[in-house]
Design a protein around this motif. Structure first.
Motif, PDB file in Angstrom:
ATOM      1  N   MET A  84       0.827  -1.208   0.000  1.00 19.97           N
ATOM      2  CA  MET A  84       0.000   0.000   0.000  1.00 19.97           C
ATOM      3  C   MET A  84       0.867   1.266   0.000  1.00 19.97           C
ATOM      4  O   MET A  84       1.902   1.318   0.666  1.00 19.97           O
ATOM      5  CB  MET A  84      -0.918   0.021   1.224  1.00 19.97           C
ATOM      6  N   GLY A  85       0.411   2.250  -0.746  1.00 19.63           N
ATOM      7  CA  GLY A  85       1.067   3.556  -0.735  1.00 19.63           C
ATOM      8  C   GLY A  85       0.142   4.614  -1.299  1.00 19.63           C
ATOM      9  O   GLY A  85      -0.727   4.311  -2.111  1.00 19.63           O
ATOM     10  N   GLU A 172      -4.635  10.512   1.116  1.00 21.02           N
ATOM     11  CA  GLU A 172      -4.062  10.189   2.422  1.00 21.02           C
ATOM     12  C   GLU A 172      -3.789  11.455   3.215  1.00 21.02           C
ATOM     13  O   GLU A 172      -3.856  11.455   4.444  1.00 21.02           O
ATOM     14  CB  GLU A 172      -2.773   9.389   2.234  1.00 21.02           C
ATOM     15  N   ASN A 202       2.997  -1.045   4.187  1.00 19.37           N
ATOM     16  CA  ASN A 202       2.882   0.346   3.751  1.00 19.37           C
ATOM     17  C   ASN A 202       4.283   0.873   3.478  1.00 19.37           C
ATOM     18  O   ASN A 202       5.281   0.327   3.967  1.00 19.37           O
ATOM     19  CB  ASN A 202       2.201   1.173   4.840  1.00 19.37           C
ATOM     20  N   ASP A 204       5.190   4.488   3.640  1.00 17.52           N
ATOM     21  CA  ASP A 204       5.246   5.919   3.920  1.00 17.52           C
ATOM     22  C   ASP A 204       6.644   6.271   4.426  1.00 17.52           C
ATOM     23  O   ASP A 204       7.382   5.410   4.910  1.00 17.52           O
ATOM     24  CB  ASP A 204       4.179   6.305   4.939  1.00 17.52           C
ATOM     25  N   CYS A 468      -1.024   8.027   9.312  1.00 21.27           N
ATOM     26  CA  CYS A 468      -0.892   7.327   8.034  1.00 21.27           C
ATOM     27  C   CYS A 468      -2.078   6.384   7.849  1.00 21.27           C
ATOM     28  O   CYS A 468      -2.812   6.083   8.784  1.00 21.27           O
ATOM     29  CB  CYS A 468       0.428   6.580   7.929  1.00 21.27           C
ATOM     30  N   MET A 470      -2.216   3.266   7.457  1.00 26.52           N
ATOM     31  CA  MET A 470      -2.226   1.971   8.140  1.00 26.52           C
ATOM     32  C   MET A 470      -3.328   1.926   9.195  1.00 26.52           C
ATOM     33  O   MET A 470      -3.818   0.846   9.529  1.00 26.52           O
ATOM     34  CB  MET A 470      -0.878   1.699   8.804  1.00 26.52           C
ATOM     35  N   ASN A 512       5.343  -0.712   8.287  1.00 27.73           N
ATOM     36  CA  ASN A 512       5.731   0.352   7.366  1.00 27.73           C
ATOM     37  C   ASN A 512       7.216   0.258   7.055  1.00 27.73           C
ATOM     38  O   ASN A 512       8.064   0.404   7.942  1.00 27.73           O
ATOM     39  CB  ASN A 512       5.426   1.734   7.950  1.00 27.73           C
TER      40      ASN A 512
END
Length: 567
Positions: A84-85, A172, A202, A204, A468, A470, A512
């Protein structure tokens, strides 16, 4: 080690060149480009249904998520890892006269070389180890890393046991419409393809936690974020007779002094301490200038949590508000007495008493006092208020409380405590089930595998220290804690709603592994190239290999370099 530096950097620059500031048309542009790029991969030409462009739900702004997956053929397995991003960024106005170059790293770095810069920024710019530009750190290089891995395994599904899902989400930086809308897509794929989501990675950004910090951090969970808000009512008076009233700005100032930067409000957990709360807004609600004091004021605070629930925070902040109100009134009485002595005016005891209500308490009082007429009035009021698109959810909530206050029988000065924005839930990864145990072990082994190839310590910590997405893929709170966040939000169900049940149903353990750099959300935003374009993809890949049972790839072995079509 994956030989991926140049390809990840190329992908980063391609994404950065698209100015995708949150809440602008740029979010659509970057989604379209990402969709076209992935669709050009041969795997998705053969499996077009494995790639979707999905518009966000219940969103006033048009924008899209991009989701894609690769099914491995090495062995039959339902195990699935989500990468995920986010593709949106903050704005570029902070670049000033260079904002037209903010999304073009080479041009920006050339222009910055002619400016007077802080010493550390200049040393990074003069080296070949850093890359500047809006989004290079937060977090398009992270998306590029994930995209690189998706492309590799789409070319070689025979090397993949299980499945790999990419979620490139929008929004986001504001309200998380992207990830919250994507929950339905992930749920649908889980049912259709029997995906067993074993982990989410993730990507980030990570940054130094203090000056001189050389660690590169990987986080095994994330802080939760609340926006506790205070509507403060006073007693209006002419400025020439100021002691005859109670200025709500005076109470607000004492409240901010009590709460902002207060270490007593740091939620320590698992040996880690988040930042204390800090005020993000403090204003009165006078529409224009008058010589009279304000009727009401509004303050809200950023509040990070690690183990406390939204219900816990309300209880703690109610006590803090009572302390602040009492202290303000004590000081006011002292100043009134002093003024009366100075002026020769007779002293008369001021009538004010401290009074703090949690929003839920005020609601119960109003329903008891006014019943159905109040309920129907507020329903209509909110419907009309929704027509004002200039109000964000925070000011929407303040307007609702202000209107409800007008119905109170007792209008003596008070502080009303509520939440006015999204609750981003905290996530703890403690090994409480098999999924978490497997992810923690895979991460530990991955770091050990890659560390010899990087000069700085790669350190795992328990809580990602910033907000974030998450937070929107798992829940550590119980139903009572979540309920406190909803029933105490005046905009809940109208301006604001989160399907926490959908988060609970996904409930995938998340970590992350993100690019490293400095000055995210700043004109000197930059990433360190080696860690961001080499270490991040490699650590991520090592975790994937271990979670999906593809064997423990020996450190130093390489996957063949693959070139993603440049266009």
């Amino acid at each position: 080690m994956l030989s991926c530096r140049q390809e990840v950097l190329h992908l980063t620059d391609e994404l950065v060149r698209i100015e995708s500031v949150v809440n602008t048309k740029g979010e659509v542009t970057i989604a379209n480009r990402l969709y076209q790029l992935i669709r050009s991969f041969s795997y998705f030409q053969e499996n077009p249904s494995y790639l979707i462009q999905s518009r966000t739900d219940n969103d006033e702004i048009e924008r899209y998520n991009i989701l894609a997956f690769v099914k491995g053929t090495k062995e039959k397995s339902n195990k699935t890892v989500i990468l995920m991003g986010h593709t949106d960024t903050v704005g570029v106005d902070d670049y000033g006269h260079l904002k037209d170059k903010a999304c073009f790293p080479d041009q920006l770095m050339e222009a910055l070389s002619d400016e007077e810069l802080p010493e550390l920024v200049k040393s990074h710019l003069d080296s070949s180890d850093w890359h500047f530009g809006r989004g290079v750190l937060d977090m398009k290089s992270g998306v590029a890393s994930h995209l690189y891995l998706l492309k590799y395994y789409s070319d070689h599904p025979e090397e993949l046991a299980g499945n790999l899902v990419l979620l490139a989400e929008c929004d986001e930086e504001d309200s998380s419409h992207g990830v919250l809308s994507a929950l339905k897509n992930l749920k649908q794929w889980k049912a259709e393809h029997q995906f067993d989501y074993v982990a989410l990675i993730n990507s980030d950004f990570v940054a130094p936690r203090f000056e001189g910090d050389t660690n590169r951090y990987i986080y095994k969970g994330t802080v939760g974020k609340l926006l506790p808000s205070f509507f403060i009512t006073g007693a209006e008076t002419h400025a020439g007779s100021c002691f005859e009233g109670l200025d709500p700005n005076y109470i607000a100032a004492e409240l901010t002094s009590q709460i902002s930067y207060n270490p007593e409000l740091c939620d320590q957990s698992l040996g880690e301490t988040p930042m204390p709360p800090v005020s993000l807004k403090q204003t009165d609600l006078k529409p224009a200038y008058t010589i009279q004091t304000a009727l009401s004021a509004y303050v809200y605070f950023n509040f990070f949590i690690q183990s406390w629930s939204p219900k816990d925070v309300l209880a703690k902040l109610k006590k803090q508000a009572e302390i602040a109100f009492d202290r303000a009134l004590t000081q006011l009485r002292e100043r009134h007495q002093t003024y009366c002595k100075l002026s020769g005016q007779p002293y008369k005891e001021l009538p004010w008493q401290s009074r703090v209500l949690v929003y839920e308490e005020m609601q119960k009082q109003l329903i008891q006092q006014h019943g159905e007429p109040f309920i129907e009035h507020m329903k209509t009021f909110k419907e009309q208020l929704l027509l004002d698109r200039t109000l964000d959810m925070r000011m929407f909530a303040a307007k609702v409380v202000e209107e409800e206050w007008n119905w109170m029988n007792d209008k003596s000065p008070a502080i009303i405590l509520f939440y006015s924005s999204l609750y981003s839930p905290r996530i703890e990864l403690t090994g409480k089930n098999e999924y978490e145990q497997n992810l923690l072990l895979a991460l530990e082994e991955a770091v050990q595998s890659v560390q010899p190839y990087y000069p700085h310590p790669i350190v795992t910590k328990n809580y990602f220290p910033y907000v974030c997405d998450m937070s929107c893929v798992a829940l550590s709170d119980n139903k009572e804690g979540i309920k406190a966040a909803s029933v105490n939000n005046p905009g809940w169900g109208t301006k604001h709603y989160v399907d926490y049940q959908a988060i609970q149903e996904l409930n995938v353990p998340a970590i992350n592994i993100g690019p490293y750099g400095h000055d995210a959300h700043n004109r000197y935003e930059r990433m360190e190239l080696k860690y961001s374009t080499e270490m991040v993809p490699n650590i991520t890949n090592e975790v994937i290999c271990r979670l999906l049972g593809m064997g423990k790839r020996e450190a130093g072995t390489s996957l063949p370099e693959r070139t993603i079509a440049k266009s």
